[in-house]
Enzyme design. Structure first.
Site, mmCIF file in Angstrom:
data_model
loop_
_atom_site.group_PDB
_atom_site.id
_atom_site.type_symbol
_atom_site.label_atom_id
_atom_site.label_comp_id
_atom_site.label_asym_id
_atom_site.label_seq_id
_atom_site.Cartn_x
_atom_site.Cartn_y
_atom_site.Cartn_z
ATOM 1 C CB SER A 188 -0.937 0.041 1.374
ATOM 2 O OG SER A 188 -1.392 1.166 1.358
ATOM 3 C CE1 TYR B 282 -4.068 -2.185 4.822
ATOM 4 C CE2 TYR B 282 -3.505 0.377 4.350
ATOM 5 C CZ TYR B 282 -3.842 -0.954 3.737
ATOM 6 O OH TYR B 282 -3.993 -1.363 2.566
HETATM 7 N N1 LIG Z 1 -8.586 -0.131 -2.376
HETATM 8 C C1 LIG Z 1 -7.573 0.763 -2.019
HETATM 9 O O1 LIG Z 1 -7.375 1.857 -2.172
HETATM 10 C C2 LIG Z 1 -6.160 -0.181 -1.638
HETATM 11 C C3 LIG Z 1 -5.057 0.661 -1.607
HETATM 12 C C4 LIG Z 1 -3.872 0.049 -1.338
HETATM 13 C C5 LIG Z 1 -3.734 -1.351 -0.715
HETATM 14 N N2 LIG Z 1 -5.016 -1.945 -0.871
HETATM 15 C C6 LIG Z 1 -4.755 -3.279 -0.672
HETATM 16 O O2 LIG Z 1 -5.484 -4.053 -1.699
HETATM 17 C C7 LIG Z 1 -5.918 -5.611 -1.488
HETATM 18 C C8 LIG Z 1 -7.328 -5.563 -1.840
HETATM 19 O O3 LIG Z 1 -8.036 -4.300 -1.439
HETATM 20 P P1 LIG Z 1 -9.523 -3.985 -1.591
HETATM 21 O O4 LIG Z 1 -9.729 -2.374 -1.993
HETATM 22 O O5 LIG Z 1 -9.912 -4.839 -2.911
HETATM 23 O O6 LIG Z 1 -10.217 -4.402 -0.245
HETATM 24 P P2 LIG Z 1 -11.522 -5.433 0.053
HETATM 25 O O7 LIG Z 1 -11.739 -5.084 1.517
HETATM 26 O O8 LIG Z 1 -12.705 -4.849 -0.880
HETATM 27 O O9 LIG Z 1 -10.947 -6.695 -0.315
HETATM 28 C C9 LIG Z 1 -10.324 -7.769 0.608
HETATM 29 C C10 LIG Z 1 -11.320 -8.983 0.521
HETATM 30 O O10 LIG Z 1 -10.288 -9.863 1.341
HETATM 31 C C11 LIG Z 1 -11.356 -10.489 2.112
HETATM 32 N N3 LIG Z 1 -10.475 -10.996 3.188
HETATM 33 C C12 LIG Z 1 -10.186 -10.024 4.305
HETATM 34 N N4 LIG Z 1 -9.678 -10.769 5.372
HETATM 35 C C13 LIG Z 1 -9.576 -12.106 4.905
HETATM 36 C C14 LIG Z 1 -9.202 -13.316 5.419
HETATM 37 N N5 LIG Z 1 -8.413 -13.307 6.912
HETATM 38 N N6 LIG Z 1 -9.374 -14.389 4.665
HETATM 39 C C15 LIG Z 1 -9.771 -14.308 3.552
HETATM 40 N N7 LIG Z 1 -10.333 -13.148 2.942
HETATM 41 C C16 LIG Z 1 -10.273 -12.159 3.652
HETATM 42 C C17 LIG Z 1 -12.325 -9.656 2.333
HETATM 43 O O11 LIG Z 1 -13.584 -10.228 2.688
HETATM 44 C C18 LIG Z 1 -12.471 -8.750 1.060
HETATM 45 O O12 LIG Z 1 -13.286 -9.570 0.158
HETATM 46 C C19 LIG Z 1 -5.736 -5.399 0.212
HETATM 47 O O13 LIG Z 1 -4.674 -6.059 0.502
HETATM 48 C C20 LIG Z 1 -5.675 -4.119 0.635
HETATM 49 O O14 LIG Z 1 -4.992 -3.652 1.595
HETATM 50 C C21 LIG Z 1 -6.160 -1.488 -1.487
#
Ligand SMILES: NC(=O)c1ccc[n+]([C@@H]2O[C@H](COP(=O)([O-])OP(=O)(O)OC[C@H]3O[C@@H](n4cnc5c(N)ncnc54)[C@H](O)[C@@H]3O)[C@@H](O)[C@H]2O)c1
Length: 335
Positions: free
Chosen positions: A127, A152
């Protein structure tokens, strides 16, 4: 290819799974569909995936070691894209343990699965928040990132460190992707664009932190997915020029790489809100508030390595991306 994608009920994971399936890959999609935000939205995303040729849904927790061992030995994926995590900076202030379970224990299980099943490439979500207190802009993967401002961010930095040890010890190619504020259709209900659109449409006031002055390198979902696919296809290799005397944080003697995926074009929050207002056709009632604990005032991605290695740079203008989100929102929620 057979690809294990974790977080497939999530925002980024569901979009990625569609793209991989459309190009003919087989996708094993893991998600525990937890209730961090609206489970109906997660189920609706999954609904569009199940039934598509090549998709297998696995409903498990990545922090469950036994379940992950069984998953890897049953499916034997060639490559892994690990996106499942507890996301959100603000939530980590109230619920720190959720980050240890999903992001540290979960990541460990994925690393072990890759190691014992000879996975050819692990790509995982880091991130932009790892840049923490850094002020040199744009943020570069070659800068030191030892000053995270939220748990985080610390969990994501820890993932990068853990990945490096596995790249070094077991020659596991790993690529960490630092995503910058991702937005677009099917987006997350805990993020600004979703909250603002919902409240403006409902005629409710919106909380505008840092008085609308913070800047974010908002990155459109299709651009993120393109970056994930290109880096997934470009297996991490050792950097022969790497020297322990002047250690470059972004590469290694081991097959370990990091990339920023950001639009390289920061937009001030107040401008972002204006664009939403224009598309929604309604003015927002703004409650101006100070910067929240754990938040950083600005993000800005240096994407030179992405351009050099995979010939790519996000390009969707924020006006176009917001329009697509607002149109999706109105259609999906019937407003
Ligand atoms: N969206 C953003 O702006 C952003 C920015 C930087 C990093 N990220 C990273 O990208 C990745 C995806 O983000 P996103 O925006 O799609 O988030 P999101 O929350 O929509 O997707 C994450 C998914 O992982 C699942 N999950 C969480 N914990 C879990 C576990 N212990 N076991 C199985 N499934 C689990 C959740 O149910 C969810 O569906 C994450 O790692 C997030 O930290 C996202």
């Amino acid at each position: 290819m057979k690809i294990l994608v974790t977080g497939t009920a999530g925002f980024i994971g569901s979009h990625l799974a569609h793209r991989l399936l459309d190009r003919g890959d087989e996708v094993i999609g893991v998600d525990n569909v937890n209730d961090y935000y609206d489970v109906n939205l997660k189920e609706a995303r999954l609904q569009r995936l199940v039934g598509k040729a090549g998709f297998t849904e696995v409903r498990e927790d990545v922090a469950d070691r036994t379940a992950m061992e069984a998953l890897f030995s049953e499916h034997k994926p060639e490559r892994v894209v690990h996106l499942a995590a507890q996301a959100g900076v603000r939530y980590s202030i109230e619920n720190p343990h959720a980050y240890v379970d999903a992001n540290l224990v979960g990541f460990m299980n994925i690393l072990e699965g890759c190691r014992h099943n000879k996975v050819k490439h692990l790509v995982y979500a880091s991130s932009s928040s790892v840049y923490g207190a850094n002020e040199t802009m744009p943020f570069s993967v070659h800068d030191n990132v030892d000053h995270p401002l939220s748990l985080y961010a610390a969990s994501k930095k820890a993932n990068e460190l853990m990945a490096h040890t596995y790249s070094h010890l077991y020659n596991l190619p790993t690529t960490g992707l630092r995503f910058f504020t991702v937005y677009g259709p099917w987006g997350r209900p805990d993020m600004a664009l979703f909250i603002f659109t919902k409240k403006i449409l409902a005629g409710e006031p919106i909380d505008v932190f840092n008085h609308g002055h913070h800047r974010r390198d908002f990155t459109y979902i299709d651009d993120i997915v393109e970056g994930v696919i290109r880096t997934l296809d470009h297996v991490a290799e050792p950097n022969d020029q790497w020297s322990g005397a002047t250690p470059d944080p972004g590469t290694s003697k081991a097959p370990y790489r990091l990339y920023n995926i950001g639009s390289n074009n920061p937009v001030e929050l107040s401008r972002f809100i204006e664009i939403i207002e224009e598309r929604v056709g309604k003015k927002a009632e703004k409650k101006l508030l100070p910067l929240q604990p754990g938040d950083v005032p600005a993000t800005y991605a240096n994407v030179d390595d992405l351009i050099d290695d995979v010939g790519y740079k996000p390009a969707t203008p924020v006006e176009e991306g917001i329009a697509r989100f607002v149109d999706w929102y109105r259609d999906f929620y019937n407003v």
